[in-house]
Design an enzyme around this catalytic site. Structure first.
Site, PDB file in Angstrom:
ATOM      1  N   TYR A   1       0.804  -1.223   0.000  1.00 56.45           N
ATOM      2  CA  TYR A   1       0.000   0.000   0.000  1.00 56.45           C
ATOM      3  C   TYR A   1       0.838   1.274   0.000  1.00 56.45           C
ATOM      4  CZ  TYR A   1      -3.156  -3.662   1.550  1.00 56.45           C
ATOM      5  OH  TYR A   1      -3.843  -4.841   1.651  1.00 56.45           O
TER       6      TYR A   1
ATOM      7  N   ASP B   1     -15.298 -14.858   8.217  1.00 58.37           N
ATOM      8  CA  ASP B   1     -13.872 -14.658   7.983  1.00 58.37           C
ATOM      9  C   ASP B   1     -13.228 -14.309   9.330  1.00 58.37           C
ATOM     10  OD1 ASP B   1     -11.366 -13.607   7.508  1.00 58.37           O
ATOM     11  OD2 ASP B   1     -11.977 -12.351   5.818  1.00 58.37           O
TER      12      ASP B   1
ATOM     13  N   TYR C   1     -13.139  -6.060   5.148  1.00 58.90           N
ATOM     14  CA  TYR C   1     -11.902  -6.355   4.416  1.00 58.90           C
ATOM     15  C   TYR C   1     -11.715  -7.868   4.411  1.00 58.90           C
ATOM     16  CZ  TYR C   1      -7.150  -6.782   2.870  1.00 58.90           C
ATOM     17  OH  TYR C   1      -6.038  -7.150   2.157  1.00 58.90           O
TER      18      TYR C   1
ATOM     19  N   LYS D   1      -3.527 -16.007   9.229  1.00 58.60           N
ATOM     20  CA  LYS D   1      -2.724 -15.142  10.077  1.00 58.60           C
ATOM     21  C   LYS D   1      -2.096 -15.832  11.296  1.00 58.60           C
ATOM     22  CE  LYS D   1      -4.637 -10.661   8.785  1.00 58.60           C
ATOM     23  NZ  LYS D   1      -3.474  -9.888   8.374  1.00 58.60           N
TER      24      LYS D   1
END
Ligand code: PMP
Length: 420
Positions: A13, A242, A141, A271
């Site tokens: 980003y 999620d 997200y 993660k």
């Protein structure tokens, strides 16, 4: 080396021609990152939700070493191995009982692609091919691949740039009722209408339970989730949760959906699954999904090269064991209390619009965007690693952080509040 990095390597980003500074790290140990110039930083980020046990952990190192001596990787097509089987058993054991089938992949985004694919294929196999659209909420997200992007917030997910390429999905407003409150009147009205009007086209709802992470670090009411789960049943729509960011204790429960006592048809994990050592993700599914996908001899057409990577699976099993054998609830709640007290002090600070804490996540929201390069420099000079984004400064340290280190992190947050 640094000049080469700046000129040739894309970082997340940021511009390739005029990137934000990147600080070279030489090693990491416990809750400390050591920069190449010798400076030590207390880690407030857990490397984006992952390093829950801290860095360079002897137990995880041992798991990596002993697996390395057997094999680092073999293909999963036509072969299987104990590391994947052991991890699958463990994940099936610790997630809701109904989730009994597992697909391993190599990153969170890919696990979301697989979840979306499962949902579409499910309805196709059951003779309802029109059900191929996803319903989600704004502010979410789910990753950076195209399918995952399509269910990210349309603004922060830059849908306009990719118009015609990113599939158009259905979006309800961001859940407004904060975590811990009973659902506010009207909060699910638009959602309800979307279900009513489009259920014949909706394959699944996908949500991050309770904590919207990279889309704005927002914590919303568990009642909202309960309502979604009820509407999914009522309108015959699948539910994908999620928990890539929230899984493994970060929000105060092992999985955030436990706050609402609901079960998904499909669950994504990633993660912290490997304690931050390697990229690994898993998509879990229930009997309904298994049966639907298998109807008419259907098979799920997916098979990443590094599927079920033995090294990652061994480390993940060790990480899950380490977590469950630790007093992680005590640690997370101790972090929560301290974040509440110490970040709470910024609530009345000029320029602060909100302070919120849930589990081992503390967020200070400002009323305007932060100058990341400048604030990051101040943080590094103060000996802490905190990476703000947008209007948000947030802390999510490894669970093993000590009280003094945590206080150094919370005290440093003030550096982001000083303008010029
Ligand atoms: N879902 C959520 C909730 C996430 O926070 C992330 C990563 N920030 C992803 C999916 C994507 O995971 P990855 O970056 O491993 O592809």
């Amino acid at each position: 080396m640094k000049a080469f990095d700046r000129k040739h390597i894309w970082h997340p980003y940021t511009s390739i021609t005029d990137p934000l500074p990147a600080y070279p790290v030489a090693r990491a140990e416990g809750v400390r990152l050591q920069l190449e110039d010798g400076r030590e930083l207390i880690d407030g980020m857990s490397s984006w939700w992952c390093a829950i046990h801290g860095y360079n952990h002897p137990v995880l190192n041992d798991a990596a070493r002993s697996q390395l001596e057997q094999m680092a990787h073999v293909m999963f097509g036509g072969l299987t191995h104990e590391p994947a089987i052991r991890l699958a058993e463990r994940l099936i054991e610790i997630t809701p009982e109904s989730l009994r089938y597992i697909f391993f992949s190599d990153s969170g985004s890919v696990s979301v692609e697989i979840a979306l694919k499962m949902a579409v294929q499910y309805w196709h196999n059951l003779g309802k091919p029109a059900k191929r659209c996803m319903l989600t909420v704004r502010g979410g997200y789910h990753g950076d691949t195209f399918g995952a992007m399509s269910v990210c917030d349309p603004v922060t997910g830059m849908h306009s740039l990719f118009g015609g390429i990113v599939q158009e999905q259905l979006f309800a407003p961001r859940p407004e009722t904060p975590f811990g409150e009973a659902l506010r009147d009207g909060d699910t009205d638009e959602l309800q209408v979307l279900f009513e009007e489009n259920h014949a086209q909706i394959a699944a709802v996908i949500l991050e339970p309770v904590v919207q992470g990279a889309g704005g670090m927002w914590f919303y009411s568990a009642d909202y989730l309960r309502t979604v789960a009820r509407l999914c049943k009522e309108y015959d729509v699948l539910l994908i949760l999620d928990e890539i960011a929230t899984g493994f204790g970060r929000a105060g429960k092992l999985f955030a959906a436990e706050y609402a006592d609901i079960e998904a048809d499909i669950l994504c994990l990633g993660k912290a699954l490997t304690g931050g050592y390697l990229s690994l993700a898993a998509t879990l599914a229930n009997d309904r999904i298994r049966d639907g996908i298998s109807a008419n001899e259907g098979i799920l057409m997916h098979g990443p090269t590094f599927m079920g990577n033995p090294l990652a699976c061994s480390i993940a099993s060790a990480s899950v064991d380490l977590l469950l054998e630790s007093n992680w609830q005590g640690r997370v709640s101790r972090i929560e209390t301290r974040l509440q007290t110490e970040l709470g002090k910024y609530r009345d600070h000029p320029g602060v619009s909100d302070v919120r804490v849930l589990g081992a996540i503390g967020v200070v929201e400002l009323d305007s965007d932060i100058d990341v390069a400048e604030v990051q420099k101040r943080f590094v000079e103060a000996g802490v690693w905190i990476r703000p984004f947008g209007k948000l400064v947030y802390l999510m340290p490894p669970y093993v952080i000590g009280e003094d280190d945590l206080t150094r992190l919370t005290a440093a947050v003030e550096l982001a509040l000083e303008r010029d």
